[in-house]
Design an enzyme around this catalytic site. Sequence first.
Site, PDB file in Angstrom:
ATOM      1  N   LEU A 355       0.824  -1.205   0.000  1.00 15.43           N
ATOM      2  CA  LEU A 355       0.000   0.000   0.000  1.00 15.43           C
ATOM      3  C   LEU A 355       0.855   1.250   0.000  1.00 15.43           C
ATOM      4  O   LEU A 355       0.415   2.323  -0.394  1.00 15.43           O
ATOM      5  CB  LEU A 355      -0.906   0.024   1.240  1.00 15.43           C
ATOM      6  CG  LEU A 355      -2.004  -1.037   1.305  1.00 15.43           C
ATOM      7  CD1 LEU A 355      -2.662  -1.023   2.668  1.00 15.43           C
ATOM      8  CD2 LEU A 355      -3.033  -0.811   0.217  1.00 15.43           C
ATOM      9  N   GLY A 358       5.873   4.225   4.893  1.00 14.47           N
ATOM     10  CA  GLY A 358       5.856   5.403   5.749  1.00 14.47           C
ATOM     11  C   GLY A 358       7.195   5.528   6.420  1.00 14.47           C
ATOM     12  O   GLY A 358       8.129   4.788   6.093  1.00 14.47           O
ATOM     13  N   PHE A 360       7.978   4.597   9.161  1.00 14.20           N
ATOM     14  CA  PHE A 360       8.273   3.498  10.058  1.00 14.20           C
ATOM     15  C   PHE A 360       8.365   2.159   9.347  1.00 14.20           C
ATOM     16  O   PHE A 360       8.596   1.141   9.975  1.00 14.20           O
ATOM     17  CB  PHE A 360       7.207   3.403  11.142  1.00 14.20           C
ATOM     18  CG  PHE A 360       7.165   4.620  11.998  1.00 14.20           C
ATOM     19  CD1 PHE A 360       8.108   4.808  12.999  1.00 14.20           C
ATOM     20  CD2 PHE A 360       6.212   5.599  11.792  1.00 14.20           C
ATOM     21  CE1 PHE A 360       8.090   5.945  13.788  1.00 14.20           C
ATOM     22  CE2 PHE A 360       6.191   6.733  12.587  1.00 14.20           C
ATOM     23  CZ  PHE A 360       7.126   6.906  13.581  1.00 14.20           C
ATOM     24  N   GLY A 361       8.131   2.139   8.053  1.00 12.82           N
ATOM     25  CA  GLY A 361       8.238   0.868   7.353  1.00 12.82           C
ATOM     26  C   GLY A 361       7.166   0.737   6.298  1.00 12.82           C
ATOM     27  O   GLY A 361       6.303   1.598   6.157  1.00 12.82           O
ATOM     28  N   VAL A 363       3.938  -0.786   4.187  1.00 13.33           N
ATOM     29  CA  VAL A 363       2.609  -1.226   4.606  1.00 13.33           C
ATOM     30  C   VAL A 363       2.018  -2.112   3.514  1.00 13.33           C
ATOM     31  O   VAL A 363       2.080  -1.777   2.326  1.00 13.33           O
ATOM     32  CB  VAL A 363       1.689  -0.011   4.848  1.00 13.33           C
ATOM     33  CG1 VAL A 363       0.335  -0.450   5.370  1.00 13.33           C
ATOM     34  CG2 VAL A 363       2.323   0.958   5.820  1.00 13.33           C
ATOM     35  N   LYS A 377       2.001  -3.363   8.848  1.00 15.88           N
ATOM     36  CA  LYS A 377       3.148  -2.451   8.763  1.00 15.88           C
ATOM     37  C   LYS A 377       4.371  -3.196   9.267  1.00 15.88           C
ATOM     38  O   LYS A 377       4.415  -3.642  10.409  1.00 15.88           O
ATOM     39  CB  LYS A 377       2.864  -1.212   9.621  1.00 15.88           C
ATOM     40  CG  LYS A 377       3.931  -0.139   9.503  1.00 15.88           C
ATOM     41  CD  LYS A 377       3.667   1.026  10.454  1.00 15.88           C
ATOM     42  CE  LYS A 377       2.491   1.854  10.015  1.00 15.88           C
ATOM     43  NZ  LYS A 377       2.903   3.107   9.362  1.00 15.88           N
ATOM     44  N   ASP A 474       3.490  13.090  14.747  1.00 17.67           N
ATOM     45  CA  ASP A 474       3.672  13.111  13.288  1.00 17.67           C
ATOM     46  C   ASP A 474       2.317  13.181  12.586  1.00 17.67           C
ATOM     47  O   ASP A 474       2.039  12.421  11.664  1.00 17.67           O
ATOM     48  CB  ASP A 474       4.471  11.884  12.830  1.00 17.67           C
ATOM     49  CG  ASP A 474       5.007  12.041  11.409  1.00 17.67           C
ATOM     50  OD1 ASP A 474       5.025  13.190  10.898  1.00 17.67           O
ATOM     51  OD2 ASP A 474       5.402  11.030  10.792  1.00 17.67           O
TER      52      ASP A 474
END
Length: 676
Positions: A355, A358, A360-361, A363, A377, A474
């Site tokens: 998808l 981000g 953080f990793g 998705v 995620k 964020d």
Amino acid sequence: MGLPSFDVSMILIMVLYLLGFLNLTSAAVPNYRVHYCTNDTTYTPNSTYQVNLSYLLSSLSSNATREGGFYNATAGQTPDTSTYGLFLCRGDLSTDACRDCVAFAATEIVRVYCPVEKVAVIWYDECMLRYSNRSIFSTMQERPGYFMWNTRNATQPDQFRRLAVSTLNDLVPRAANATSGAKKFAVKAVTNASGLQELQTLYSLVQCTPDINSSDCSTCLREAITSLPKCGPCDGKQGGRVLSPSCNVRFETYPFYLTQSAAAPAPTPIPVLLPPARGKDKISTLTIVIIVASIAVSLVIISLSYCFQRRKARKKKPNALPKENANEITTVESLQFDFATIEAATNKFSDDNKLGGGGFGEVYKGTFPNGQDIAVKRLSGSSEQGVEEFKNEIVVVAKLQHRSLVRLLGFCLEGGEKMLVYEFVPNKSLDYFLFGPDKQRLLDWPSRYKIIRGIARGILYIHEDSRLKVIHRDLKASNILLDEDMNPKISDFGMARLFGVDQTEGNTNRIVGTYGYMSPEYAMQGNFSAKSDVYSFGVLVLEILSGENNASFYESDTAVDLLTYAWKHWSNGTSFELLDPTLGDSYAINEVIQCIHIGLLCVQENPDDRPTMASIVVMLESYSVTLPIPEKPALFLQGGLNQSSMPTKELESDRSSSKSIPLSVDESKITEVYPR
Ligand SMILES: *[C@@H]1O[C@H](CO)[C@@H](O)[C@H](O)[C@H]1NC(C)=O
Ligand SMILES: *[C@@H]1O[C@H](CO)[C@@H](O)[C@H](O)[C@H]1NC(C)=O
Ligand SMILES: *[C@@H]1O[C@H](CO)[C@@H](O)[C@H](O)[C@H]1NC(C)=O
Ligand SMILES: *[C@@H]1O[C@H](CO)[C@@H](O)[C@H](O)[C@H]1NC(C)=O
Ligand SMILES: *[C@@H]1O[C@H](CO)[C@@H](O)[C@H](O)[C@H]1NC(C)=O
Ligand SMILES: *[C@@H]1O[C@H](CO)[C@@H](O)[C@H](O)[C@H]1NC(C)=O
Ligand SMILES: *[C@@H]1O[C@H](CO)[C@@H](O)[C@H](O)[C@H]1NC(C)=O
Ligand SMILES: *[C@@H]1O[C@H](CO)[C@@H](O)[C@H](O)[C@H]1NC(C)=O
Ligand SMILES: *[C@@H]1O[C@H](CO)[C@@H](O)[C@H](O)[C@H]1NC(C)=O
Ligand SMILES: CC(=O)N[C@H]1CO[C@H](CO)[C@@H](O)[C@@H]1O
């Protein structure tokens, strides 16, 4: 068993909060329309004249608590230091609403519109304020005058025009012949008349300042009404007004005055900012009372259940820690998914299922065998956090459940890799719609307003209403997902906790944030608090209104950022120019004004000046809260704010519902302030 002191203080805080809340609802932000001031008569800053003018304005404000909605005052003794002023509130307004409008006008006129001019007039929907260096009392004054019109066409223009003119004319004697001391004000609603559609009502209003005599009032009103058909752009429209210093007239096909109090001029207990027509019902005092009452009741219930749970929790585990852990181990198990399940659900993390990525990793979309859609995620980046700590935090974050938050369903651990499993939110993120080409028009104003309110409630929940205090850190358009009904769902909350930074306030070297959304104190010093989220929320609101990305905003003229651009328009009274043009006419004026105002309050440089999420939610849930005047936004680039007034310029004051131009096309007449 006596009440522990903890509960007493909770109740006290609650009561204080409610009192503050009720107090908040007692005022409204007036709707600015147009102002006039000549730059040929100016005073020097810090002169006696200015001191006297400040005194004049404050005595007008303080005297707006009187009945009658009108007051005149003077300051200064010698001719060149004397100043004369007056205000007139719309006749149906309560004393409180009048006071709020006058106080607002008195501050704004010198702050924004006419900073050094000796002669000035400003009109709001709710009141008019005026001052001059010569006596203006008991003298009829028709210039400067402005026309305003509703942009919607009447269906039967000729009959409608005739009906409007004759209704207004009927009102003239009622206003002009008012007994001395009374308001020179009259309104009338007409239904079922030639020129109106079925179920349509024509609302009309005429009003003079009560200091002029009957014949002057009558003359002023009649001339205004006669001039209406001469205003080209006004012709055939569903609404129109003429604004002049001594009198004003207005007609619309929606109620723009408080109908019940106009019929029986009793003071309205709670002033209400009239919402625009747009097919919506007028928000009545009753509705406001119901909203206030229901919010109050739910606050009481929430607080009581919070106290109750706290007490229960304390009784149940006097030795809290070990027991809590024992409790959570079972929960952790229910949250843990095994790798094979996730791998199967995401089709072995195939690229087709990706998808996006981000901070953080990456998705992935997945589907469980039972048909449930998920988003997985895969956390990238190192974290010194141990597995047990991570699990503990997962349990905590999974408890954050709110309809405006993406729900965390669980996690998966595999060979040192950490994965988070979320509910799947079908629509894309907000940035896709806001900044994507040709997508903006899919978001009309009601959707955007719903999104703003939803985000506000979600942040309030993580800041205050959940049992833990979580700072998002964020917030940005790409972290706002939209479900099938375009309800917003905030994602990526609690990431700081999951990465082992369990603080709600403090200073960090590790700045998790996105350029354009980070508050200056966070971006520059690493200081974060709930107010940094408030700042990001303000940026989001301004982006939602304008359809512009703050980080990539560029305006050729002044090359400022979006916040500065918004601030300038707000200060100049041209807030509507900020709006995304694809919104067309779909918006409600007061909602838009309210959102711009709130957005600007949130992006103020000083975190203490920014409102809390709790007060933002209150502001958004109520139409009648006085908002403080925002300071210039953080990172404001000092530029030349052009405040010179241009009385002959065509003024578009209401974008969708009405516009104004000077009354007379003959420029010499307009600039001649005192023709008589
Ligand atoms: C007043 O305004 C006019 C037009 O806006 C401008 O041409 C003129 O220079 C201004 N005068 C002063 C003294 O600022
Ligand atoms: C008002 O001020 C202007 C310019 O400052 C001056 O020319 C005029 O005479 C003043 N009017 C009165 C009545 O003092
Ligand atoms: C006016 O007075 C204030 C404070 O008394 C001062 O800060 C400001 O610089 C003065 N402005 C001018 C133009 O003298
Ligand atoms: C009203 O105005 C007068 C002067 O015009 C002033 O003395 C007084 O303090 C003001 N306020 C009230 C509440 O009357
Ligand atoms: C208000 O105006 C009247 C004249 O219309 C004047 O007699 C009165 O003194 C004024 N009031 C104040 C407070 O200036
Ligand atoms: C009304 O006031 C004006 C002055 O503004 C005056 O010329 C006129 O004679 C007055 N009319 C009546 C009927 O008092
Ligand atoms: C309103 O009427 C004018 C002509 O009278 C027409 O040009 C305009 O397109 C109409 N506007 C709408 C919104 O129907
Ligand atoms: C009301 O005012 C009109 C002029 O506007 C006048 O002709 C009429 O006699 C007045 N009626 C009353 C009852 O005072
Ligand atoms: C509207 O007016 C017409 C005649 O003027 C009348 O026959 C009709 O009953 C009225 N309708 C309503 C709903 O009052
Ligand atoms: C409030 C007030 O009137 N202030 C001053 C206005 O100007 C004169 C000078 O003419 C002063 O004497 C007043 O004190």
